[in-house]
Write a protein that holds these residues in place. Structure first.
Motif, PDB file in Angstrom:
ATOM      1  N   ASP A  90       0.875  -1.184   0.059  1.00  0.00           N
ATOM      2  CA  ASP A  90      -0.019  -0.025   0.058  1.00  0.00           C
ATOM      3  C   ASP A  90       0.640   1.031   0.099  1.00  0.00           C
ATOM      4  N   SER A  91       2.154   1.244   0.732  1.00  0.00           N
ATOM      5  CA  SER A  91       2.916   2.433   0.571  1.00  0.00           C
ATOM      6  C   SER A  91       3.468   2.420  -0.668  1.00  0.00           C
ATOM      7  N   GLY A  92       3.372   1.602  -1.615  1.00  0.00           N
ATOM      8  CA  GLY A  92       3.849   1.840  -2.935  1.00  0.00           C
ATOM      9  C   GLY A  92       5.083   1.217  -3.340  1.00  0.00           C
ATOM     10  N   ALA A  93       5.232   0.817  -4.597  1.00  0.00           N
ATOM     11  CA  ALA A  93       6.520   0.263  -5.043  1.00  0.00           C
ATOM     12  C   ALA A  93       6.772   0.476  -6.387  1.00  0.00           C
ATOM     13  N   ASP A  94       7.923   0.285  -7.008  1.00  0.00           N
ATOM     14  CA  ASP A  94       8.193   0.520  -8.316  1.00  0.00           C
ATOM     15  C   ASP A  94       8.311  -0.787  -9.153  1.00  0.00           C
ATOM     16  N   VAL A  95       8.836  -1.536  -8.287  1.00  0.00           N
ATOM     17  CA  VAL A  95       8.946  -3.250  -8.868  1.00  0.00           C
ATOM     18  C   VAL A  95       8.912  -4.008  -7.812  1.00  0.00           C
ATOM     19  N   ILE A  96       8.095  -5.260  -7.990  1.00  0.00           N
ATOM     20  CA  ILE A  96       8.291  -6.293  -6.950  1.00  0.00           C
ATOM     21  C   ILE A  96       9.231  -7.435  -7.481  1.00  0.00           C
ATOM     22  N   VAL A  97       9.814  -7.924  -6.990  1.00  0.00           N
ATOM     23  CA  VAL A  97      10.687  -9.074  -7.391  1.00  0.00           C
ATOM     24  C   VAL A  97      10.003 -10.181  -6.454  1.00  0.00           C
ATOM     25  N   ALA A  98       9.244 -11.198  -7.130  1.00  0.00           N
ATOM     26  CA  ALA A  98       8.592 -12.164  -6.381  1.00  0.00           C
ATOM     27  C   ALA A  98       9.480 -13.418  -6.499  1.00  0.00           C
ATOM     28  N   VAL A  99       9.652 -13.959  -5.463  1.00  0.00           N
ATOM     29  CA  VAL A  99      10.671 -15.050  -5.426  1.00  0.00           C
ATOM     30  C   VAL A  99       9.455 -16.449  -5.047  1.00  0.00           C
ATOM     31  N   LEU A 100      10.055 -17.230  -6.247  1.00  0.00           N
ATOM     32  CA  LEU A 100       9.271 -18.590  -6.167  1.00  0.00           C
ATOM     33  C   LEU A 100      10.153 -19.714  -6.040  1.00  0.00           C
ATOM     34  N   ASP A 101       9.483 -20.514  -5.026  1.00  0.00           N
ATOM     35  CA  ASP A 101      10.387 -21.869  -4.788  1.00  0.00           C
ATOM     36  C   ASP A 101      10.150 -23.003  -5.843  1.00  0.00           C
ATOM     37  N   ALA A 102      11.145 -23.272  -6.505  1.00  0.00           N
ATOM     38  CA  ALA A 102      11.050 -24.181  -7.480  1.00  0.00           C
ATOM     39  C   ALA A 102      10.681 -25.779  -7.235  1.00  0.00           C
ATOM     40  N   THR A 103      10.949 -25.721  -5.879  1.00  0.00           N
ATOM     41  CA  THR A 103      10.441 -27.106  -5.425  1.00  0.00           C
ATOM     42  C   THR A 103       8.819 -27.282  -5.083  1.00  0.00           C
ATOM     43  N   ASN A 104       8.547 -26.209  -5.164  1.00  0.00           N
ATOM     44  CA  ASN A 104       6.901 -26.268  -4.661  1.00  0.00           C
ATOM     45  C   ASN A 104       6.229 -25.032  -5.244  1.00  0.00           C
ATOM     46  N   LEU A 105       6.444 -25.117  -6.732  1.00  0.00           N
ATOM     47  CA  LEU A 105       5.928 -24.139  -7.501  1.00  0.00           C
ATOM     48  C   LEU A 105       4.503 -24.090  -7.323  1.00  0.00           C
ATOM     49  N   GLU A 106       3.622 -25.089  -7.609  1.00  0.00           N
ATOM     50  CA  GLU A 106       2.173 -24.714  -7.532  1.00  0.00           C
ATOM     51  C   GLU A 106       1.730 -23.849  -6.619  1.00  0.00           C
ATOM     52  N   ARG A 107       1.921 -24.154  -5.315  1.00  0.00           N
ATOM     53  CA  ARG A 107       1.581 -23.429  -4.133  1.00  0.00           C
ATOM     54  C   ARG A 107       2.022 -21.834  -4.350  1.00  0.00           C
ATOM     55  N   ASN A 108       3.193 -21.845  -4.815  1.00  0.00           N
ATOM     56  CA  ASN A 108       3.898 -20.427  -5.025  1.00  0.00           C
ATOM     57  C   ASN A 108       3.014 -19.672  -6.188  1.00  0.00           C
ATOM     58  N   LEU A 109       2.450 -20.180  -6.990  1.00  0.00           N
ATOM     59  CA  LEU A 109       1.812 -19.534  -8.071  1.00  0.00           C
ATOM     60  C   LEU A 109       0.542 -18.784  -7.418  1.00  0.00           C
ATOM     61  N   ALA A 110       0.074 -19.128  -6.463  1.00  0.00           N
ATOM     62  CA  ALA A 110      -1.400 -18.526  -5.967  1.00  0.00           C
ATOM     63  C   ALA A 110      -0.780 -17.065  -5.740  1.00  0.00           C
ATOM     64  N   LEU A 111       0.205 -16.926  -4.822  1.00  0.00           N
ATOM     65  CA  LEU A 111       0.628 -15.269  -4.418  1.00  0.00           C
ATOM     66  C   LEU A 111       1.345 -14.803  -5.751  1.00  0.00           C
ATOM     67  N   ALA A 112       2.101 -15.613  -6.607  1.00  0.00           N
ATOM     68  CA  ALA A 112       2.597 -14.894  -7.563  1.00  0.00           C
ATOM     69  C   ALA A 112       1.339 -14.151  -8.646  1.00  0.00           C
ATOM     70  N   LYS A 113       0.261 -14.930  -8.670  1.00  0.00           N
ATOM     71  CA  LYS A 113      -0.888 -14.083  -9.458  1.00  0.00           C
ATOM     72  C   LYS A 113      -1.562 -13.008  -8.736  1.00  0.00           C
ATOM     73  N   ALA A 114      -1.421 -13.300  -7.495  1.00  0.00           N
ATOM     74  CA  ALA A 114      -1.964 -12.063  -6.739  1.00  0.00           C
ATOM     75  C   ALA A 114      -0.949 -10.751  -6.691  1.00  0.00           C
ATOM     76  N   LEU A 115       0.277 -11.027  -6.812  1.00  0.00           N
ATOM     77  CA  LEU A 115       1.322 -10.002  -6.915  1.00  0.00           C
ATOM     78  C   LEU A 115       1.092  -9.478  -8.202  1.00  0.00           C
ATOM     79  N   LYS A 116       0.973 -10.040  -9.237  1.00  0.00           N
ATOM     80  CA  LYS A 116       1.051  -9.802 -10.504  1.00  0.00           C
ATOM     81  C   LYS A 116      -0.557  -8.702 -10.710  1.00  0.00           C
TER      82      LYS A 116
END
Ligand SMILES: Nc1nc2c(ncn2[C@@H]2O[C@H](COP(=O)(O)OP(=O)(O)OP(=O)(O)O)[C@@H](O)[C@H]2O)c(=O)[nH]1
Ligand SMILES: [Mg+2]
Lengths: 589, 84
Positions: A90-116
């Motif tokens: 909420d306080s603003g950002a220019d870029v998000i670097v979203a880190v995903l765990d390759a050993t657990n990608l499916e679960r990580n994707l939910a947050l990835a989409k929310a960030l996108k």
């Protein structure tokens, strides 16, 4: 609602903000350290980072602040960490670097989409590809990029692989005109569909690490493994610490340092004066300020932090937590409280801060109280080894045994007395990983340095206070307090009260003054017990205030003094009765 | 097929979730009605139940939550992520 960085208010103005976000335990803090050269704590379990850290990004073309955000599973602001993460967004950002765990990608994707969906430009880092590959998990990076509509970079954070491309991409986004950047709200398919498309699982041989993963969480094998590991750790710390002391520090100290300082002090004043005593006498500051923290304690601190960091990075601790969950519940704790408790054997301060991840206030209080009361920090343990280790290893073990008993009893009591219930928990079991030597070394270095900085000044103050109290004879004036408690009740010599005074400053200072006092074994034992349970130390007191307010800090500290006196007194009378029996029996025949 | 709680499923059996207990975190962790997992470990004294989810990742679920699940056992062959 727009999260766009350009709209954020003026105070952080010229600097660009890059948020490092992702699920817990995916490697964000390792990446943060690498990109900013700032050391932050990393460990192989969820919830290592509890407050966000900020640093200047190296290699950025425009001044950029990188922010390490605590790991979250979603942006629903359900937990404290998630609220913090949402506030960050909420306080603003220019870029998000979203880190995903390759050993657990499916679960990580939910947050990835929310960030996108936030509309802020995102760069995805697909981290831990080394572990994924070794487990037969293959990920199609190109396809993932396509489906997510953003760059995806494969990285191995601990080996610094993939950072070049990250910096290039980041600079491109930071210098780009925001209009050019693809931030189109996602039309990406569901996480399950993406996972289906990009991940292939290949068969692989079960290896030793997989077997270990199974064995460490099964009680049948897990408990023997736990006992073995605790034993090995103890042997390593005590053995290596003693060896280094005997081979290196003590000879240096006794042959070179002490004679040199004594001559130096004698150069200032004559031997026998008060000044000389303060500089190089029984509690001479020139000598003890080096002997105590460095020659006696430092080796143990160093080797303990090697062990602790190894356990943290291997991912073993949460597994231990699962195995002993049933036991710890009797204290009102969850199995995973074993993590702050193990940290407490190093230093209570990070342990108490680490309880922030605990699910309830009750649990936080119990862990913090137990750590303050009965868990000796490594500096104090080093002092115990110095005091007791040379005389009786059994007594040393007995101290730890009493510490467990006290934890057990006070934990159960607190569990009964404190209101509230345990919130049920879900813990992701981390992969067992071979710790990388590089990050292990960095952690050990950071913690050892921290110990030296934290310990030295209070130590010097403590030693001067001790020298002054003993040399000026102040003790005689306060004799009316000292006599009944220290001498009669605890059975210690009057000088031992110096230890009790200094123990307020630092935990090991409640033990070290006893070293030169010619105590009997029984007195050493009583003195150590009192020191163990006595007030934690100044820094802990302040952390308790910060985390739980003054009231609880006072309650906990008061309770520790009372417990210390009761247990110490009981031990003293116990020993005396035992001696009386042995004496009369011995005299009777 | 028979529906039970997770605690009644024996180890190394795969089950499909029918009803999820109300717990925010479960959803965030990707467990919802319809997902499948394999019960890996049940600890004594009402300790946590460890399940393996898709992606070879394990999750320790508190006994009190685990006992609120309604699941049904399924044939192992449905699992794409496990090696035989
Ligand atoms: N093998 C391997 N290990 C990694 C890699 N990246 C990180 N790690 C390890 O993974 C663990 C977790 O890293 P952290 O940086 O503490 O994770 P985090 O995302 O900050 O976790 P939280 O602070 O709990 O949200 C550490 O033990 C790292 O050493 C990688 O690429 N390969
Ligand atoms: Mg972190």
């Amino acid at each position: 609602m727009s999260y766009h960085g350009n709209n954020h208010s003026g105070e952080t103005c010229s600097k660009r903000r890059v948020l490092l976000m992702g699920n817990p335990n995916v490697g964000k803090s390792v990446i943060f350290s690498t990109l900013t050269n700032k050391r932050v704590m990393t460990a192989n379990y969820s919830g290592t980072t509890v407050t966000s850290a900020q640093g200047d990004m190296i290699g950025a073309k425009v001044p950029t602040a990188l922010i390490d955000v605590p790991g979250v599973y979603s942006l629903k602001a359900a937990s404290q960490a998630e609220k913090a993460a949402v506030d960050m967004l909420d306080s603003g950002a220019d870029v998000i670097v979203a880190v995903l765990d390759a050993t657990n990608l499916e679960r990580n994707l939910a947050l990835a989409k929310a960030l996108k969906k936030t509309g802020i430009p995102v760069i995805f880092m697909l981290n831990m590809v080394d572990v994924a590959e070794s487990r037969g998990i293959k990920i199609d990076q190109k396809k993932l990029e396509e489906l997510l509509g953003a760059p995806v970079i494969k990285t191995v954070a601990v080996k610094r692989k993939g950072f070049n491309r990250l910096i290039v991409e980041l600079n491109r986004l930071l210098t780009a005109n925001n209009a050019d950047v693809d931030t189109t709200a996602d039309s990406a398919p569901s996480a399950a569909t993406i996972a289906e498309e990009v991940i292939t699982y290949t068969d692989y041989e079960e290896r030793l690490s997989d077997k270990l993963e199974r064995w460490t969480i099964k009680p049948f094998t897990g408990i023997p493994i736990a006992i073995l590991i605790v034993f090995l750790c103890l042997a390593f710390v005590v053995g290596m610490g003693k060896a280094v002391r005997a081979a290196l520090f003590l000879p240096l100290l006794n042959q070179y340092y002490i004679p040199f300082m004594e001559r130096l002090a004698a150069g200032f004043t004559a031997e026998g004066t008060m000044m000389y005593a303060i500089l190089a006498g029984e509690f001479g500051v020139l000598i003890k300020a080096v002997e105590w923290p460095i020659a006696l304690i430092l080796p143990y601190v160093f080797f303990f932090y090697i062990v602790l960091s190894f356990l943290e990075d291997s991912g073993y601790l949460p597994r231990l937590g699962i195995v002993i969950d049933g036991l710890l519940r009797k204290f009102g704790l969850h199995g995973h409280s074993i993590i702050p408790i193990s940290m407490g054997y190093g230093c209570a301060v990070p342990a108490i801060i680490g309880t922030r991840t605990a699910s309830s206030m009750k649990e936080r209080l119990i862990v913090s109280a137990l750590v303050s009361l009965a868990v000796p920090c490594i500096a104090q343990t080093g002092a115990f080894i110095a005091l007791l280790g040379d005389h009786s290893f059994v007594l040393l073990l007995l101290i730890f045994f009493v510490s467990f008993i006290v934890m057990f009893i006070s934990g159960s009591l607190l569990n009964k007395v404190l209101k509230g219930t345990l919130d049920p928990v879900l813990i992701e079991v981390p992969n067992l990983l071979a710790p990388s030597i590089g990050s292990l070394w960095k952690k050990v270095k950071m913690r050892t340095k921290h110990f030296m900085i934290e310990a030295e000044i209070p130590m010097v103050i403590g030693i001067v206070v001790a020298a002054l109290t003993i040399e000026t004879g102040v003790l005689e004036y306060v004799g009316f307090i000292v006599e009944p408690v220290v001498v009669h009740f605890l059975g210690l010599p009057p000088e031992a009260s110096v230890a009790l005074i200094l123990g307020v400053i630092r935990r090991e200072l409640a033990v070290l003054p006893l070293l030169g006092m010619d105590l009997s074994l029984g007195q050493m034992f009583v003195g150590s017990l009192v020191a163990l349970l006595y007030i934690p130390c100044m820094s802990v007191f302040f952390v308790l205030i910060k985390e739980f307010q003054l009231r609880w800090a006072l309650v906990i500290s008061g309770a520790t003094i009372v417990t210390a006196m009761i247990v110490g007194g009981t031990a003293n009378y116990g020993i005396q009765i035992l001696q009386w029996f042995m004496f009369t029996l011995g005299g009777g025949n | 097929m028979k529906q039970t709680g997770i605690c009644a499923v024996s180890c190394n059996k795969v089950c499909k979730v029918k009803e999820v207990p109300a717990c925010e975190l479960l959803e965030s962790l990707g467990i919802e009605a319809g997902s499948t997992f394999c019960v890996k470990q049940k600890s004594p004294w009402k300790g946590p139940v460890v399940v393996e989810m898709k992606g070879r990742r394990e999750l320790a679920i508190d006994y009190s939550i685990a006992s609120q699940f309604v699941v049904e056992e399924v044939d192992d062959s449905v699992l794409s992520w496990q090696q035989s």
